[in-house]
Scaffold this active site. Structure first.
Site, PDB file in Angstrom:
ATOM      1  N   GLY A   1      24.086  -6.243 -11.959  1.00  0.00           N
ATOM      2  CA  GLY A   1      23.471  -7.648 -11.629  1.00  0.00           C
ATOM      3  C   GLY A   1      24.582  -8.686 -11.196  1.00  0.00           C
TER       4      GLY A   1
ATOM      5  N   LEU B   1       0.890  -1.244  -0.048  1.00  0.00           N
ATOM      6  CA  LEU B   1       0.113   0.056  -0.085  1.00  0.00           C
ATOM      7  C   LEU B   1       0.912   1.446   0.080  1.00  0.00           C
ATOM      8  CD1 LEU B   1      -2.834  -0.788   2.537  1.00  0.00           C
ATOM      9  CD2 LEU B   1      -3.025  -0.696  -0.010  1.00  0.00           C
ATOM     10  N   GLY B   2       2.164   1.080   0.357  1.00  0.00           N
ATOM     11  CA  GLY B   2       2.973   2.154   0.249  1.00  0.00           C
ATOM     12  C   GLY B   2       3.250   2.841   1.630  1.00  0.00           C
TER      13      GLY B   2
ATOM     14  N   GLY C   1      27.276  -3.575 -15.504  1.00  0.00           N
ATOM     15  CA  GLY C   1      27.245  -2.817 -16.719  1.00  0.00           C
ATOM     16  C   GLY C   1      28.710  -2.322 -17.204  1.00  0.00           C
ATOM     17  N   MET C   2      29.319  -1.615 -16.306  1.00  0.00           N
ATOM     18  CA  MET C   2      30.804  -1.330 -16.385  1.00  0.00           C
ATOM     19  C   MET C   2      31.651  -2.649 -17.082  1.00  0.00           C
ATOM     20  SD  MET C   2      33.634   0.132 -14.285  1.00  0.00           S
ATOM     21  CE  MET C   2      35.425  -0.954 -14.203  1.00  0.00           C
TER      22      MET C   2
ATOM     23  N   GLU D   1      23.274   5.613  -8.518  1.00  0.00           N
ATOM     24  CA  GLU D   1      21.945   5.759  -8.159  1.00  0.00           C
ATOM     25  C   GLU D   1      21.304   5.733  -6.649  1.00  0.00           C
ATOM     26  OE1 GLU D   1      23.253   2.954  -9.251  1.00  0.00           O
ATOM     27  OE2 GLU D   1      22.503   1.290  -8.826  1.00  0.00           O
TER      28      GLU D   1
ATOM     29  N   HIS E   1      27.760   2.516  -7.479  1.00  0.00           N
ATOM     30  CA  HIS E   1      26.155   2.768  -7.826  1.00  0.00           C
ATOM     31  C   HIS E   1      25.874   4.080  -7.588  1.00  0.00           C
ATOM     32  CE1 HIS E   1      25.131  -1.478  -8.257  1.00  0.00           C
ATOM     33  NE2 HIS E   1      26.237  -1.773  -7.694  1.00  0.00           N
TER      34      HIS E   1
ATOM     35  N   GLU F   1       4.579 -13.151  11.212  1.00  0.00           N
ATOM     36  CA  GLU F   1       5.834 -12.760  11.576  1.00  0.00           C
ATOM     37  C   GLU F   1       6.089 -11.516  12.274  1.00  0.00           C
ATOM     38  OE1 GLU F   1       5.943 -14.997   7.642  1.00  0.00           O
ATOM     39  OE2 GLU F   1       4.678 -14.087   8.473  1.00  0.00           O
TER      40      GLU F   1
ATOM     41  N   GLU G   1       8.739   2.332  10.220  1.00  0.00           N
ATOM     42  CA  GLU G   1       7.922   1.472   9.276  1.00  0.00           C
ATOM     43  C   GLU G   1       7.945   0.185   9.980  1.00  0.00           C
ATOM     44  OE1 GLU G   1       9.050   1.860   5.457  1.00  0.00           O
ATOM     45  OE2 GLU G   1       7.538   0.429   4.714  1.00  0.00           O
TER      46      GLU G   1
ATOM     47  N   TYR H   1      14.297 -10.564  -7.851  1.00  0.00           N
ATOM     48  CA  TYR H   1      12.902 -11.009  -8.018  1.00  0.00           C
ATOM     49  C   TYR H   1      11.854 -11.191  -6.804  1.00  0.00           C
ATOM     50  CZ  TYR H   1      13.756 -12.022 -12.982  1.00  0.00           C
ATOM     51  OH  TYR H   1      14.058 -12.004 -14.218  1.00  0.00           O
TER      52      TYR H   1
ATOM     53  N   CYS I   1      28.202  -0.772 -12.426  1.00  0.00           N
ATOM     54  CA  CYS I   1      28.647  -2.006 -11.785  1.00  0.00           C
ATOM     55  C   CYS I   1      28.943  -3.104 -12.991  1.00  0.00           C
ATOM     56  CB  CYS I   1      27.735  -2.277 -10.649  1.00  0.00           C
ATOM     57  SG  CYS I   1      28.854  -3.429  -9.426  1.00  0.00           S
TER      58      CYS I   1
HETATM   59  N1  GLN Z   1      28.611  -9.213 -10.249  1.00  0.00           N
HETATM   60  C1  GLN Z   1      29.550  -8.274 -10.428  1.00  0.00           C
HETATM   61  C2  GLN Z   1      30.323  -8.307  -8.984  1.00  0.00           C
HETATM   62  O1  GLN Z   1      30.205  -8.701  -8.058  1.00  0.00           O
HETATM   63  C3  GLN Z   1      28.742  -6.979 -10.230  1.00  0.00           C
HETATM   64  C4  GLN Z   1      27.749  -6.567  -9.291  1.00  0.00           C
HETATM   65  C5  GLN Z   1      26.950  -5.331  -9.363  1.00  0.00           C
HETATM   66  O2  GLN Z   1      26.439  -5.476 -10.398  1.00  0.00           O
HETATM   67  N2  GLN Z   1      26.288  -5.018  -8.421  1.00  0.00           N
HETATM   68  O3  GLN Z   1      31.342  -7.562  -9.084  1.00  0.00           O
END
Ligand code: GLN
Length: 551
Positions: free
Chosen positions: A355, A15-16, A384-385, A510, A508, A150, A141, A54, A382
């Site tokens: 990821g 519900l936020g 991505g780089m 973000e 990161h 729980e 919260e 997920y 991360c």
């Molecule tokens: N899997 C990569 C690492 O562990 C990148 C991690 C991430 O993207 N947060 O270095």
């Protein structure tokens, strides 16, 4: 003494509560109170660091390196104030402390029980941030929904705490849902009544009800809720569905939530909240002057919460640029050499997401190749780089089968490899390189110009890192390390020369973007997307066919 507000949720999850807590925090701090927000999560994991996105959405990392719930991201973005490991407590953490104490003999001779040992430990943690009166108001919260097995120890701990501190120092706001029945054309209050009964069974009479609803609550509906839930009618707050979360503080203020809260806590109302900058921000996001399409290449894209902070950073950066950022979610599993053009050609910029693990990586590499060759703005975060490094190793440095050792332990060219200090680590929980580290930027680099500084600090969450043995080879080929950790010499940022905007960051960014402080890298990336789109449109207009027809 600090005052405490506990936010619980009823009827359904999602519900936020996080947004309501963050919005109330914003309003109270805009009135001049010092406020912090903490979250108590009922699950048994010690922290969400080991959870699949997920299952739980993004794992938010604090300055001090705690892996926490994504709601802490909302708290930071709304309050513009860093959270810490103290701001997120899980059942796992509570039990871990109690069980460790039991092993040490702290309870010698006693049976260790949920009540009082677990509830005492929860209470100790509930007031931890209030030590030394560091804050005027602490909002807590409670995760989950009232009625869940729980969350019961948390509710009992709250009940006891309120009994100890007194009702004017410790209040409960209960967030519920008022569903609308299409067939009878009515808003229904019964689920709220039942949910309040659940709370009462736990010995908690709510002080304020915040009611999520799709339609405005009539006076009659409010009166009915007030009467049957035993609250004052002005304490029934309408929380109508809104097009964006940043409008929630304004709507709750209109409903006088902040005033009622201060009243209940016996705090003077103080000045009216200063929401001038906040309103200006909303104006910018609701009246954009242009738009761009940015591709988000990730493997968890079915669940947008997995990339929460990235999505919010785009909203902040879009506001600065008065530009609406439309995100195109692209499942990296689906990308390959043949279809890359279909997926990526109509985009104005591409972000390759963070990821873990092998799945989807080859698609990410394909995305990097495509945007590098076609000079589409690229931002790699991360993983991505790391993908950018692998792609350039394979296709420019001609290092066949180059890879990260995360994906291929036996690669002949480990251009990304496990950090030295990670090699002896076996336990998975809380053992990555986590939290804020310094980064020195190269003079005359694009990033130094973007940050307007040569020293920055950014947050990390990774085990693998650029392999410095290959650095000179990369730099000779145009991929320059423009951000380096001053102590460990780890590469934190890489930029490609002769490309309009190609930046990969090991950290990161973000996690540090807030409404008051949009992240400069996102701001610049959105600008690059706008420039790319402008140039593309100009080119289309100047196509020979068009020119001929103009003649
Ligand atoms: N899997 C990569 C690492 O562990 C990148 C991690 C991430 O993207 N947060 O270095």
């Amino acid at each position: 003494m600090s005052k405490y507000i506990f936010v619980t949720g009823g009827v359904t999850s999602s519900l936020g509560k996080g947004i309501v807590s963050a919005s109330l925090g914003k309003l109270l701090s805009a009135r001049g109170y010092s406020v912090t927000i903490q979250k108590f999560d009922p699950y048994i994991n010690v922290d969400p660091g080991t959870l699949n996105p997920y299952e739980h959405g993004e794992c938010y990392v604090t300055e001090d390196g705690a892996e926490t719930d994504l709601d802490l991201g909302h708290y930071e973005r709304f309050l513009n104030q860093p959270m810490s490991k103290r701001n997120n407590v899980t059942t796992g953490k509570v039990y871990q402390t109690v069980i460790n104490k039991e092993r040490e003999g702290a309870y010698l001779g006693k049976t260790v029980q949920v009540v009082p040992h677990i509830t005492d430990e929860i209470q100790r943690r509930m007031v931890l941030l209030g030590e030394d009166d560091a804050y005027d108001i602490i909002i807590t919260e409670i995760g989950g929904t009232v009625g869940d097995i729980e969350s019961q120890p948390f509710l009992e701990a709250f009940r006891q705490l309120r009994w100890k501190l007194g009702k004017s120092n410790c209040i409960n706001i209960h967030l519920t849902l008022i569903p609308y029945l299409e067939t009878s054309g009515e808003l229904k209050t019964k689920p709220t009544q039942h949910s309040v009964k659940e709370l009462l069974e736990n010995g908690i009479q709510p002080d304020i009800l915040v009611c999520r609803t799709h339609y405005p609550l009539t006076k009659d509906v409010k009166r009915k809720i007030a009467l049957f839930c035993n609250v004052k009618i002005n304490a029934v707050i309408e929380a109508i569905d809104l097009p964006n979360i940043y409008e929630v503080p304004l709507v709750l203020h209109k409903e006088e939530l902040d005033k009622i809260v201060l009243n209940k806590l016996k705090l003077s109302g103080g000045k009216e909240p200063d929401l001038h900058d906040w309103k200006a921000f909303i104006k910018r996001i609701t009246n954009p002057k242009s738009s761009v399409e940015i591709g988000l290449i990730g493997k968890y894209i079915e669940l947008h919460d997995a990339y929460k902070s990235i999505l919010e950073s785009f909203i902040h950066a879009g506001a600065v640029n008065e530009c609406q950022v439309n995100i195109r979610y692209i499942q990296s599993d689906n990308l390959d050499e043949r279809n890359a053009v279909e997926y990526l050609d109509n985009l104005d910029a591409v972000l390759v997401a963070p990821g873990f693990g092998f799945r989807g990586v080859e698609g990410k590499l394909e995305a990097v190749r495509y945007v590098r060759e076609n000079k589409i703005p690229f931002f790699g975060i991360c993983l991505g780089m790391q993908c950018a490094v692998v792609e350039i190793a394979r296709h420019i440095l001609e290092l066949k089968d180059a890879n990260s050792t995360e994906m291929d332990r036996n690669t002949p060219h480990p251009v990304i490899s496990l950090m030295e200090e990670q090699k002896t680590i076996i336990k998975k929980g809380g053992t990555m390189r986590l939290g804020a580290y310094q980064c020195t930027l190269k003079k005359e680099s694009k990033v130094a110009a973007i940050y307007q500084s040569n020293q920055v600090s950014e947050r990390h969450r990774h085990r693998y890192e650029f392999n410095n043995d290959y650095l000179s080879q990369f730099e000779q080929n145009g991929l320059i390390a423009t951000g380096i950790n001053p102590g460990s010499k780890l590469v934190e940022i890489m930029e490609l020369k002769n490309h309009p905007w190609f930046i990969g960051v090991q950290f990161h960014p973000e996690l540090k973007s807030t409404v008051a402080n949009p992240h400069p890298l996102f701001v610049s990336f959105v600008k690059a997307a706008m420039n790319y789109r402008k140039a593309k449109t100009a080119k289309k207009k100047n196509k020979p066919g068009k020119l001929l027809s103009n003649v």
